[in-house]
Write a protein that holds these residues in place. Sequence first.
Motif: not given
Length: 91
Positions: A68-71, A73-75, A77-80
């Motif tokens: 869940e935390k990785i998900g 972080i991915e979201a 990172t995607k926004e960034n």
Amino acid sequence: MEEKEILNQILKELKSVNQRLDKLEAGQGDLKDNQANIEKKFDSVVEQTADLKEFKTETNTKLDTVVEKIGAIEAVTKENLYDIAKLKLIK
């Protein structure tokens, strides 16, 4: 055959039967001891299985949290990455 001989023969057979009976009783005692050892080992296996099941459940719970935390972080990172791309275009 004389009575004495017959009695001696019967006594010999009784001794033989008693010896076999003693061996059977000793063997039965050994079987009981072995059964007790097997029961102890089985109890140990049951306990270890319960511990492993608990460990598996805890590990899966922790793994789910990490996923869940990785998900998340991915979201982020995607926004960034989108924000960085926009900033590069503005320059």
